[in-house]
Scaffold this motif. Structure first.
Motif, short mmCIF file in Angstrom:
data_model
loop_
_atom_site.label_atom_id
_atom_site.label_comp_id
_atom_site.label_asym_id
_atom_site.label_seq_id
_atom_site.Cartn_x
_atom_site.Cartn_y
_atom_site.Cartn_z
N PHE A 43 0.99 -1.35 -0.08
CA PHE A 43 -0.24 -0.04 -0.27
C PHE A 43 0.74 1.13 -0.41
O PHE A 43 1.97 1.18 0.45
CB PHE A 43 -0.71 0.35 1.18
CG PHE A 43 -1.90 1.04 1.20
CD1 PHE A 43 -2.31 1.67 0.50
CD2 PHE A 43 -1.64 1.86 2.39
CE1 PHE A 43 -3.54 2.62 0.31
CE2 PHE A 43 -2.26 3.27 2.09
CZ PHE A 43 -3.80 3.67 1.31
N LEU A 44 0.91 2.44 -0.45
CA LEU A 44 1.27 3.40 -1.27
C LEU A 44 0.88 4.97 -0.01
O LEU A 44 0.96 5.87 -0.65
CB LEU A 44 1.20 4.10 -2.58
CG LEU A 44 1.03 2.69 -3.97
CD1 LEU A 44 0.65 3.25 -5.35
CD2 LEU A 44 2.50 1.82 -3.77
N SER A 45 0.99 4.09 1.15
CA SER A 45 0.79 5.30 1.19
C SER A 45 1.45 6.47 3.22
O SER A 45 2.58 5.47 3.20
CB SER A 45 -0.71 5.37 2.77
OG SER A 45 -0.03 4.76 4.12
N ASN A 46 1.78 7.84 3.22
CA ASN A 46 2.60 8.00 3.65
C ASN A 46 2.16 8.13 5.72
O ASN A 46 1.67 8.78 5.90
CB ASN A 46 2.47 9.60 3.52
CG ASN A 46 3.66 11.44 4.79
OD1 ASN A 46 3.97 10.36 5.57
ND2 ASN A 46 3.70 11.63 3.93
N PRO A 47 2.91 7.09 6.26
CA PRO A 47 2.64 7.09 7.57
C PRO A 47 2.63 7.66 8.25
O PRO A 47 2.25 7.47 9.01
CB PRO A 47 3.62 5.38 7.64
CG PRO A 47 5.12 5.99 6.74
CD PRO A 47 4.51 6.44 5.49
#
Ligand SMILES: *Cc1c(COP(=O)(O)O)cnc(C)c1O
Length: 390
Positions: A43-47
């Motif tokens: 998944f391509l998210s900014n943690p």
């Protein structure tokens, strides 16, 4: 070892069931309880953005007890929530269709406004061809591997003029390769192809892109707002790290938004999503968000430079928060993803179902610095493992 082999078999079964989208972390854990996932780099998210949202949510909604009202009562209607986005983007809310995830806007636009021929660049995000119906004819524009899958604007314009599609779709930066069309080039392209009935620009990853060291946002929204044939799609899932609450929107001509809302979508937002869009309009939240956005881009650049040091792989140039990696050691994407998840707990995107990719590819997202180290070590181990080669 036996146990891991069993996990691998179960994982393969699950992957087959999931089709062109990867199984979610929760699905994997339900299906294979023995599998320990340490890092989700699929998944391509900014943690850091997720952490920021949670910080606000805890302080303003949980700790104050407002969660009760948020669950018990109806959220605001679609066009009221569009008003929060209006404040943020400084464009009239009549142009904004708020969606339960960008995917809902993609579906609505393709089904309602796109007739005839759709031209889709490949590789791409699969919804764009999967949501086409039997009334559509799809023509693919293959991005050139020798040019690292970057769009050649001149060649693209030429091809569109030849094919004469009713709809063209561009994702900027593109998923799954991270290829970026420069702002000036994209504006030129939109102007040159102004005769096309529908031009869909998906800016879901634009917060991760940059053109110079000030890392300013390069969205085309303000430039296309008066063009009746242009749509800008925006997911909040990746840049704000909130895929679970389903927030997205599309910018388009006012008559089209009105027309879409005439027969539905009145309460397609939930209370959590409404709270997010209220934050999206607030300066204090955005100032903090911009800090974590820049921090994440900077760390992602370092992560990509580290990946570039690993032998037996090619890392494609990316202006997004992920990279497309080609395996050059004779191993397959199936073997490498399975090994990464089952032996190292690192979940990456197996790209073997992506059309338009020639070779064996995985896609890897940047995470926190600590997680990035785990990803690097795992990939190094796996691609240097001679037993995994054919
Ligand atoms: C993830 C993604 C979407 C869908 O996002 P949601 O808002 O979660 O529905 C749309 N476009 C692209 C290019 C994506 O990668």
């Amino acid at each position: 070892m036996k146990k891991n082999q069993n996990i691998q078999v179960q994982y393969n079964q699950l992957k087959t069931k999931s089709g062109t989208h990867s199984p979610s972390l929760a699905t994997i854990q339900d299906f294979i309880p023995d599998l320990q996932i340490k890092v989700d780099a699929c998944f391509l998210s900014n943690p850091y953005a997720t952490e920021l949202f949670l910080e606000y949510f805890k302080k303003e909604i949980l700790d104050t007890g407002k969660i009760n009202a948020l669950l018990e009562f109806y959220p605001s209607q679609n066009q009221i929530i569009a008003g929060f986005i209006e404040q943020r983007l400084q464009i009239d809310s009549g142009h904004i269709f708020v969606a339960n995830g960008a995917i809902e806007a993609i579906q609505a636009i393709i089904h309602k406004y796109c007739r005839g021929k759709l031209m889709i660049t490949i590789p791409t995000f699969s919804a764009y061809y999967e949501y086409a119906t039997k009334e559509h004819e799809i023509v693919y524009y293959q991005l050139n591997k020798n040019e690292n899958y970057r769009l050649d604007v001149k060649d693209y314009i030429k091809r569109v003029n030849e094919e004469k599609p009713n709809t063209i779709i561009l994702i900027n930066p593109n998923n799954p390769d991270g290829g970026y069309i420069k702002y000036d080039d994209l504006i030129l392209l939109i102007n040159e192809l102004n005769w096309v009935e529908n031009i869909i620009i998906d800016e879901s990853f634009i917060h991760f892109a940059y053109e110079d060291s000030d890392m300013a946002l390069k969205s085309v929204v303000a430039d296309v707002i008066n063009k009746a044939n242009v749509y800008v799609i925006k997911s909040m899932s990746k840049d704000f790290g909130i895929a679970g609450i389903r927030c997205g929107y599309a910018i388009m001509a006012k008559e089209k938004v009105k027309d879409i809302l005439k027969n539905g979508y009145l309460w397609n937002m939930n209370g959590l999503a409404e709270y997010f869009f209220r934050l999206y309009a607030r300066e204090d939240f955005l100032e903090k968000y911009d800090i974590v956005r820049r921090k994440y881009i900077t760390e992602s650049l370092f992560f990509i430079s580290e990946l570039n040091q690993i032998k037996n792989i090619k890392v494609y140039p990316s202006r997004a928060n992920f990279v497309l990696i080609e395996l050059l050691n004779g191993s397959t994407a199936d073997k490498v993803t399975n090994h990464l998840i089952c032996e190292f707990g690192v979940y990456v995107r197996n790209c073997n179902d992506k059309i338009g990719l020639d070779g064996e590819f995985i896609r890897v997202a940047a995470r926190t610095q600590k997680e990035n180290k785990i990803i690097i070590e795992a990939i190094k181990n796996v691609v240097e493992d001679k037993n995994l080669c054919i």
